[in-house]
Motif scaffolding. Structure first.
Motif: not given
Length: 155
Positions: A47, A50, A67-68, A70, A75, A77, A94, A100
């Motif tokens: 990871p 962030s 953020t969040g 897709k 996706t 982060l 990710r 990542y």
């Protein structure tokens, strides 16, 4: 004596591929050791640090919180902590493969709006390279180097 009778199968068996895709790739001498093409690219199995957007960033009219979200196989982060540029914010994403990467906000906004800058769905660079190999991309320099290594090992 035929040519096949002279082949030592114990030496060749480890070189045989496991499935159809591996067979096509191995036939051209390609392999899946991925390294980013550019030194500025960030690609990691671990990871990447962030952070959440700050209140001052939310106050900007041009700021969009991704953020969040897709997008294709990615996706979002959060905003990358260590990567600071003058060309816009970098967001940590990710991929479904577990790796990542860091992507520009401009790219992510364009993909979310449906005007994908590339011809495929958004994915990490490693998955993109794998997809190119599956579609028949051939790098003659790597193939020649792999062929030389196999010839040296066979001697």
């Amino acid at each position: 004596m035929t040519r096949l009778a002279r082949v030592d199968m114990d030496a060749v068996a480890p070189l045989l591929p496991g499935d159809k895709v591996a067979g096509r790739v191995a036939a051209r001498g390609e392999h899946f050791e991925f390294t980013p093409a550019q030194s500025t690219k960030v690609h990691s199995p671990d990871p990447i640090l962030s952070r959440r957007p700050t209140e001052s960033e939310f106050a900007l009219p041009s700021f969009v919180d991704l953020t969040g979200v897709k997008i294709g196989r990615l996706t979002v982060l959060g905003i990358a902590v260590d990567v600071i540029t003058s060309t816009g914010q970098r967001w940590v994403v990710r991929c479904v493969c577990g790796s990542y990467e860091v992507r520009r906000a401009r790219y992510l906004k364009a993909c979310a709006a449906g005007s994908n800058p590339g011809d495929d769905e958004p994915m990490c660079d490693c998955c993109g390279y794998t997809r190119k190999l599956q579609r028949g991309y051939h790098n003659p320099k790597k193939a020649e180097a792999a062929a030389q290594a196999i010839m040296e090992a066979a001697r």
